[in-house]
Design a protein around this motif. Structure first.
Motif, short mmCIF file in Angstrom:
data_model
loop_
_atom_site.label_atom_id
_atom_site.label_comp_id
_atom_site.label_asym_id
_atom_site.label_seq_id
_atom_site.Cartn_x
_atom_site.Cartn_y
_atom_site.Cartn_z
N PRO A 340 0.79 -1.24 0.00
CA PRO A 340 0.00 0.00 0.00
C PRO A 340 0.81 1.28 0.00
CG PRO A 340 -0.83 -1.57 1.63
CD PRO A 340 0.47 -2.10 1.16
N SER A 341 2.10 1.24 0.25
CA SER A 341 2.90 2.46 0.27
C SER A 341 3.61 2.72 -1.06
CB SER A 341 3.96 2.37 1.38
OG SER A 341 4.84 1.27 1.16
N THR A 342 3.25 1.98 -2.12
CA THR A 342 3.93 2.15 -3.41
C THR A 342 3.68 3.53 -3.99
OG1 THR A 342 3.76 -0.22 -3.86
CG2 THR A 342 4.11 1.24 -5.74
N VAL A 343 2.42 3.93 -4.11
CA VAL A 343 2.09 5.21 -4.73
C VAL A 343 2.64 6.37 -3.92
CG1 VAL A 343 0.16 6.74 -5.32
CG2 VAL A 343 0.06 4.32 -5.92
N SER A 344 2.52 6.31 -2.61
CA SER A 344 3.01 7.41 -1.78
C SER A 344 4.53 7.54 -1.87
CB SER A 344 2.59 7.19 -0.33
OG SER A 344 3.11 5.97 0.18
N THR A 345 5.25 6.42 -2.00
CA THR A 345 6.70 6.48 -2.12
C THR A 345 7.11 7.14 -3.43
OG1 THR A 345 6.92 4.47 -0.79
CG2 THR A 345 8.81 5.12 -2.12
N ILE A 346 6.45 6.75 -4.52
CA ILE A 346 6.76 7.37 -5.81
C ILE A 346 6.39 8.85 -5.79
CG2 ILE A 346 6.28 7.29 -8.29
CD1 ILE A 346 5.63 4.34 -7.97
N TYR A 347 5.28 9.18 -5.15
CA TYR A 347 4.84 10.57 -5.10
C TYR A 347 5.81 11.42 -4.29
CZ TYR A 347 2.16 14.53 -3.33
OH TYR A 347 1.76 15.78 -2.95
N ARG A 348 6.27 10.92 -3.16
CA ARG A 348 7.22 11.69 -2.35
C ARG A 348 8.53 11.90 -3.10
NH1 ARG A 348 3.79 14.20 0.68
NH2 ARG A 348 2.41 12.76 1.81
N THR A 349 8.89 10.97 -3.95
CA THR A 349 10.09 11.17 -4.77
C THR A 349 9.89 12.30 -5.76
OG1 THR A 349 10.59 8.81 -4.55
CG2 THR A 349 11.72 10.02 -6.30
N SER A 350 8.70 12.40 -6.34
CA SER A 350 8.44 13.46 -7.31
C SER A 350 8.44 14.83 -6.66
CB SER A 350 7.10 13.21 -8.00
OG SER A 350 6.02 13.36 -7.09
N GLU A 351 8.14 14.91 -5.36
CA GLU A 351 8.14 16.20 -4.67
C GLU A 351 9.54 16.80 -4.59
OE1 GLU A 351 6.29 15.53 -0.88
OE2 GLU A 351 4.45 16.50 -1.57
N LYS A 352 10.56 15.97 -4.65
CA LYS A 352 11.94 16.46 -4.50
C LYS A 352 12.56 16.88 -5.83
CE LYS A 352 12.48 13.18 -0.69
NZ LYS A 352 13.24 12.00 -0.18
N LEU A 353 11.85 16.69 -6.93
CA LEU A 353 12.42 17.01 -8.23
C LEU A 353 12.29 18.50 -8.51
CD1 LEU A 353 10.93 14.05 -10.29
CD2 LEU A 353 13.22 14.24 -9.35
N GLN A 354 13.32 19.06 -9.10
CA GLN A 354 13.34 20.47 -9.49
C GLN A 354 13.93 20.58 -10.88
OE1 GLN A 354 15.45 22.73 -6.55
NE2 GLN A 354 13.95 22.37 -4.94
N SER A 355 13.45 21.57 -11.61
CA SER A 355 13.97 21.79 -12.95
C SER A 355 15.31 22.50 -12.87
CB SER A 355 12.99 22.64 -13.77
OG SER A 355 12.77 23.89 -13.14
N CYS A 356 16.19 22.14 -13.79
CA CYS A 356 17.52 22.76 -13.83
C CYS A 356 17.39 24.21 -14.27
CB CYS A 356 18.43 21.99 -14.79
SG CYS A 356 20.11 22.60 -14.85
#
Length: 458
Positions: A340-356
């Motif tokens: 059940p934590s698959t989607v939340s883990t992927i989502y939290r990873t996307s929160e840390k992404l920033q454009s160069c």
């Protein structure tokens, strides 16, 4: 050890399975009506407060939408976008605890022509959605996707954005809005009626040919998403809106993140999955539903009767392996069922992404389709450089292709013994047959190639 003649007279004991708590985890009084995750049980009232608070907190934390600003809600008829519309309607009501202060409008992009729907089916879907839109009291627009063929070229250009607000500007704007009694202006918009859906058949055929030019379903889905986004931006500019709200949920963004990486859009993930997308400059795309999973949205719509209308898409009734997006969605949803934590883990990873910032500079070149900064100016050890090297090697002519073509076998009138001065081996006298001559010629040519000489053939 069990014996064959052993008798069991005692009652069988049933194993106690762990059960979910039947009490609300927040109020500790009412019974649980919904279980979001293991241990997160809510009653009906607490679940509604939790759902509404998450929406308000997402908007309040980012402080991107200022009071009195016109915001366009992109509603597709699905559960997530209709839930977003319900949250905005709830936040603008008179009894709202923390009332929203922007001016909303609704837009629906009719994509029936892209999937081959008839005019009657498209009008039936539009009528159902118009009934939902009229109940909100917001102005709404119904735009067919065929209008993307008539868009000006300025839609693919990044317009100069609004000036950056300094720290404390949001609070100052809220205070000024309250002092000017601007709360009454939020509901002052008059609902606009859109004319009946009139689409030329030639435009529908042109749109279908454009989508049909993409060879795979993966490319067609990406092209459709790009066309839809361009039409949304153009509609917002034409109607005077500065923000566009998208109904992408946490589950949808997790699928989009993995599929975008598979499609080579890793440098654009911050724009595709972040809360705000400012690639168009004057129009900013926001995703206030990105904290909600598809399960939470489905429970809320079911419990509080939020209407939604099903609209068919390109991926409707397709197999799991028909496209990269469809395969990624199947993989994520099946993995989410067991973990059940698959989607939340992927989502939290996307929160840390920033454009160069070097790629997103104002003077850099931009893609004509997605309007993102080009990432082709890469270093030698990049994946893009490796792709270019592979392409160059595949186009280089191999040594086998550079050698001259072998000569044709001798004609039937000439004996095969004349080839290279060797006998054909026919003991019966005379010349051998045509099949024997061809077999003998092929064997002789292969031997000469191995020796590296031409054997005097001209």
């Amino acid at each position: 050890m069990c014996q064959v003649e052993e008798e069991y007279h005692g009652p069988l004991q049933r194993e106690e399975l762990p059960s979910v708590s039947k009490q609300c985890m927040k109020c500790k009084e009412a019974g649980a009506a919904v279980v979001i995750r293991a241990g997160d049980a809510y009653c009906r009232g607490c679940f509604k407060e939790y759902f509404i608070h998450k929406f308000r907190a997402m908007l309040g934390k980012n402080r991107l939408i200022f009071p009195g600003e016109k915001v366009l809600l992109a509603v597709s008829g699905g559960p997530s976008s209709c839930s977003m519309l319900s949250q905005v309607q709830e936040g603008l009501s008179q009894n709202a605890h923390k009332k929203l202060r922007f001016l909303p409008g609704i837009v629906y992009i009719d994509e029936g022509g892209a999937v081959g729907q008839s005019v009657e089916d498209r009008r039936r879907t539009v009528d159902q959605l118009q009934a939902v839109f009229r109940a909100t009291g917001f102005p709404f627009l119904v735009v067919p996707l065929e209008q993307v063929l008539d868009l000006p070229s300025s839609v693919v250009l990044s317009a100069p954005g609004a000036p950056e607000w300094k720290a404390g500007a949001y609070k100052a704007a809220v205070d000024h809005f309250l002092l000017s009694d601007g709360s009454s202006g939020v509901t002052a918009q008059q609902q606009q009626e859109t004319p009946p859906l009139e689409v030329q058949e030639a435009h529908t055929h042109s749109l279908q040919r454009l989508l049909g030019s993409a060879r795979t379903l993966t490319a067609r889905e990406e092209l459709l998403n790009t066309l839809r986004q361009h039409l949304l931006v153009h509609t917002a500019r034409s109607a005077g809106y500065s923000k566009v709200m998208l109904g992408d949920s946490c589950t949808r963004l997790a699928v989009k993140l993995l599929s975008s990486i598979s499609l080579g859009r890793g440098a654009q993930l911050a724009h595709d999955t972040g809360f705000s997308d400012s690639r168009y400059g004057d129009i900013i795309l926001v995703r206030p539903m990105r904290d909600y999973s598809a399960k939470e949205i489905a429970y809320y719509n079911r419990m509080f009767s939020v209407p939604s209308v099903f609209t068919a898409g390109l991926e409707t009734k397709t197999a799991d392996k028909s496209s990269i997006q469809r395969l990624t969605e199947s993989f994520v949803t099946k993995l989410q069922a067991d973990f059940p934590s698959t989607v939340s883990t992927i989502y939290r990873t996307s929160e840390k992404l920033q454009s160069c910032k070097s790629l997103a500079s104002a003077g850099g070149d931009r893609c004509l389709l997605c309007v993102c900064a080009l990432d082709t100016a890469a270093e030698n050890a990049s994946a893009f450089s490796a792709t270019l090297i592979s392409e160059q090697l595949s186009q280089t002519q191999s040594p086998e292709q550079s050698r001259p073509a072998p000569e044709a076998p001798p004609p039937a009138s000439q004996c095969c013994s004349a080839v290279g001065g060797e006998a054909c081996g026919n003991r019966g006298g005379g010349c051998c047959s045509s099949a024997d001559r061809l077999r003998r010629f092929s064997r002789t040519t292969s031997c000469r190639r191995l020796r590296g000489d031409s054997g005097g053939l001209s």
